[in-house]
Motif scaffolding. Structure first.
Motif, PDB file in Angstrom:
ATOM      1  N   PRO A  15       0.807  -1.213   0.000  1.00 23.05           N
ATOM      2  CA  PRO A  15       0.000   0.000   0.000  1.00 23.05           C
ATOM      3  C   PRO A  15       0.844   1.269   0.000  1.00 23.05           C
ATOM      4  CG  PRO A  15       0.259  -0.741   2.234  1.00 23.05           C
ATOM      5  CD  PRO A  15       1.031  -1.723   1.370  1.00 23.05           C
ATOM      6  N   THR A  16       2.168   1.113   0.007  1.00 23.57           N
ATOM      7  CA  THR A  16       3.062   2.235   0.267  1.00 23.57           C
ATOM      8  C   THR A  16       3.380   2.993  -1.011  1.00 23.57           C
ATOM      9  OG1 THR A  16       4.048   0.896   2.029  1.00 23.57           O
ATOM     10  CG2 THR A  16       5.206   2.915   1.387  1.00 23.57           C
ATOM     11  N   THR A  17       3.026   4.271  -1.038  1.00 24.65           N
ATOM     12  CA  THR A  17       3.357   5.136  -2.158  1.00 24.65           C
ATOM     13  C   THR A  17       3.909   6.454  -1.633  1.00 24.65           C
ATOM     14  OG1 THR A  17       1.168   6.199  -2.297  1.00 24.65           O
ATOM     15  CG2 THR A  17       1.477   4.170  -3.560  1.00 24.65           C
ATOM     16  N   LEU A  27       3.577  10.272   2.317  1.00 21.31           N
ATOM     17  CA  LEU A  27       3.788   8.827   2.291  1.00 21.31           C
ATOM     18  C   LEU A  27       2.529   8.126   2.766  1.00 21.31           C
ATOM     19  CD1 LEU A  27       6.112   6.739   1.760  1.00 21.31           C
ATOM     20  CD2 LEU A  27       6.478   6.755   4.245  1.00 21.31           C
ATOM     21  N   THR A  28       2.096   7.124   2.020  1.00 19.73           N
ATOM     22  CA  THR A  28       0.928   6.349   2.429  1.00 19.73           C
ATOM     23  C   THR A  28       1.373   5.030   3.047  1.00 19.73           C
ATOM     24  OG1 THR A  28       0.623   5.183   0.312  1.00 19.73           O
ATOM     25  CG2 THR A  28      -0.383   7.365   0.522  1.00 19.73           C
ATOM     26  N   ASP A  29       0.680   4.624   4.101  1.00 20.53           N
ATOM     27  CA  ASP A  29       0.834   3.312   4.747  1.00 20.53           C
ATOM     28  C   ASP A  29       2.266   2.769   4.679  1.00 20.53           C
ATOM     29  OD1 ASP A  29      -1.813   3.453   5.393  1.00 20.53           O
ATOM     30  OD2 ASP A  29      -2.467   1.839   4.076  1.00 20.53           O
ATOM     31  N   PRO A  30       3.172   3.246   5.526  1.00 22.64           N
ATOM     32  CA  PRO A  30       4.588   2.878   5.408  1.00 22.64           C
ATOM     33  C   PRO A  30       4.874   1.413   5.752  1.00 22.64           C
ATOM     34  CG  PRO A  30       4.290   4.853   6.780  1.00 22.64           C
ATOM     35  CD  PRO A  30       2.954   4.217   6.611  1.00 22.64           C
ATOM     36  N   THR A  31       5.400   0.675   4.782  1.00 26.59           N
ATOM     37  CA  THR A  31       5.813  -0.715   5.001  1.00 26.59           C
ATOM     38  C   THR A  31       7.193  -0.899   4.377  1.00 26.59           C
ATOM     39  OG1 THR A  31       4.612  -1.410   3.007  1.00 26.59           O
ATOM     40  CG2 THR A  31       3.466  -1.629   5.111  1.00 26.59           C
ATOM     41  N   PHE A  32       8.214  -1.046   5.223  1.00 27.57           N
ATOM     42  CA  PHE A  32       9.594  -1.122   4.737  1.00 27.57           C
ATOM     43  C   PHE A  32      10.365  -2.302   5.308  1.00 27.57           C
ATOM     44  CE2 PHE A  32       8.360   3.242   3.968  1.00 27.57           C
ATOM     45  CZ  PHE A  32       8.917   3.512   2.727  1.00 27.57           C
ATOM     46  N   ASP A  33       9.709  -3.194   6.034  1.00 25.64           N
ATOM     47  CA  ASP A  33      10.399  -4.385   6.530  1.00 25.64           C
ATOM     48  C   ASP A  33      10.849  -5.267   5.362  1.00 25.64           C
ATOM     49  OD1 ASP A  33       9.925  -3.574   9.096  1.00 25.64           O
ATOM     50  OD2 ASP A  33       8.504  -5.175   9.598  1.00 25.64           O
ATOM     51  N   PRO A  34      11.935  -6.011   5.547  1.00 21.32           N
ATOM     52  CA  PRO A  34      12.338  -6.974   4.510  1.00 21.32           C
ATOM     53  C   PRO A  34      11.353  -8.139   4.463  1.00 21.32           C
ATOM     54  CG  PRO A  34      13.696  -7.227   6.460  1.00 21.32           C
ATOM     55  CD  PRO A  34      12.856  -6.006   6.696  1.00 21.32           C
ATOM     56  N   LEU A  67      -0.006   9.464   5.509  1.00 20.33           N
ATOM     57  CA  LEU A  67      -1.437   9.156   5.437  1.00 20.33           C
ATOM     58  C   LEU A  67      -1.574   7.669   5.748  1.00 20.33           C
ATOM     59  CD1 LEU A  67      -2.194  11.068   2.107  1.00 20.33           C
ATOM     60  CD2 LEU A  67      -2.348  11.936   4.454  1.00 20.33           C
ATOM     61  N   LEU A  68      -1.976   7.374   6.966  1.00 22.74           N
ATOM     62  CA  LEU A  68      -1.972   6.010   7.491  1.00 22.74           C
ATOM     63  C   LEU A  68      -3.406   5.514   7.631  1.00 22.74           C
ATOM     64  CD1 LEU A  68      -0.487   3.587   8.763  1.00 22.74           C
ATOM     65  CD2 LEU A  68      -0.443   4.873  10.927  1.00 22.74           C
ATOM     66  N   SER A  69      -3.803   4.600   6.770  1.00 22.39           N
ATOM     67  CA  SER A  69      -5.190   4.135   6.781  1.00 22.39           C
ATOM     68  C   SER A  69      -5.536   3.409   8.077  1.00 22.39           C
ATOM     69  CB  SER A  69      -5.465   3.229   5.580  1.00 22.39           C
ATOM     70  OG  SER A  69      -4.700   2.038   5.660  1.00 22.39           O
ATOM     71  N   ASN A  76       0.175  -2.751   6.572  1.00 21.15           N
ATOM     72  CA  ASN A  76      -0.057  -1.321   6.353  1.00 21.15           C
ATOM     73  C   ASN A  76       0.881  -0.454   7.180  1.00 21.15           C
ATOM     74  OD1 ASN A  76      -2.896  -2.741   5.934  1.00 21.15           O
ATOM     75  ND2 ASN A  76      -2.851  -0.899   4.663  1.00 21.15           N
ATOM     76  N   LEU A  77       1.354  -0.981   8.282  1.00 23.37           N
ATOM     77  CA  LEU A  77       2.366  -0.297   9.090  1.00 23.37           C
ATOM     78  C   LEU A  77       3.195  -1.377   9.781  1.00 23.37           C
ATOM     79  CD1 LEU A  77       3.490   2.442  10.156  1.00 23.37           C
ATOM     80  CD2 LEU A  77       2.014   2.115  12.145  1.00 23.37           C
TER      81      LEU A  77
END
Length: 266
Positions: A15-17, A27-34, A67-69, A76-77
């Motif tokens: 969801p991350t853009t 930044l939308t819905d931050p997801t950066f884990d491997p 912007l975190l839904s 999503n996070l």
């Protein structure tokens, strides 16, 4: 009236853009884990992340607002995304999420509006839109979720709408009908879990076509359909559904190459 250039949107994954417009970096819905880890979603459900972000968090640069839904699902996070929040200028999310995340977070209910302001950037009006992240009566189980409609001066086709994780409901349809939508970031995937059988927790491609036929966005950008085991409808299924849709819906779809900034008509 100030005219603002068209936004650049970078699909980072899931969801991350990253949305860049008028000097803003959202930044939308931050997801950066491997990839590789399994995340639990409550009530016995879980899923494994199978694809990492196209851009590492360390290479992202400054973020003015998130912007975190919703904050309570790892797709999503996640942990790396959560670590970014303290460095963002503003975090907008659900009211319940704001209570969990702390006093520097703005909590919104569907229908409520706030503004992102800065002396050197255009004002962006942000309205929370309704979501239902599952079947009827699932709210107490799946928790609160919202989408976001963004408006700024100079939009020719209409607002930028981020649907958030939702199935198609009458309330979503009614809200979307009241918004002149220029671009929609459409959360898809048709999520299902073995434990709950045929029940869906996010929008299917077939329902997405119905929504876009009613809303008629100028540009439709699919997101949040890949990278996790619990997604049941990958890109091929989405492409088939939209290929069979009426021409205005079919022609609105734009697939963003992961990690590449793409200018979108506003």
């Amino acid at each position: 009236m100030t005219t603002t250039a068209s936004p650049r949107i970078t699909h980072i994954g899931g969801p991350t853009t990253l949305i860049e417009v008028g000097g803003w970096r959202l930044l939308t819905d931050p997801t950066f884990d491997p990839p590789g880890r399994r995340y639990t979603f409550g009530w016995g459900t879980s899923s494994r992340k199978i694809t990492g972000p196209a851009i590492p968090a360390a290479d992202l640069g400054p973020i003015h607002a998130v912007l975190l839904s919703h904050d309570h699902h790892g797709d999503n996070l996640d942990d790396a995304g959560r670590a970014l929040l303290s460095g963002a200028g503003t975090v907008l999310t659900t009211e319940s999420g704001a209570r969990r995340l702390g006093p520097d977070t703005r909590g919104l209910r569907a229908g409520h509006t706030t503004r992102l302001t800065h002396p050197d950037r255009p004002t962006i009006e942000v309205t929370a839109t309704p979501c239902r992240h599952g079947p009827p009566l699932s709210g107490p189980i799946v928790g609160d979720v919202i989408g976001f409609a963004l408006r700024w001066d100079g939009q020719h086709h209409g607002a930028l709408w981020i649907t958030g994780d939702t199935v198609l409901t009458r309330r979503v349809r009614a809200t979307a009908a009241r918004i002149q939508v220029g671009t929609v970031l459409l959360h898809l995937g048709g999520v299902r879990f073995p434990l709950t059988g045929p029940l869906r927790y996010s929008m299917t491609a077939r329902r997405a076509v119905q929504l876009c036929a009613a809303v008629r966005p100028h540009t439709t950008i699919p997101v949040h359909y890949e990278g996790w085991q619990h997604f049941q409808e990958p890109r091929e299924i989405i492409e088939r559904a939209f290929a069979a849709a009426p021409a205005p819906v079919r022609d609105s779809v734009r697939w963003l190459p992961p990690g590449e900034p793409t200018t979108v008509p506003t």
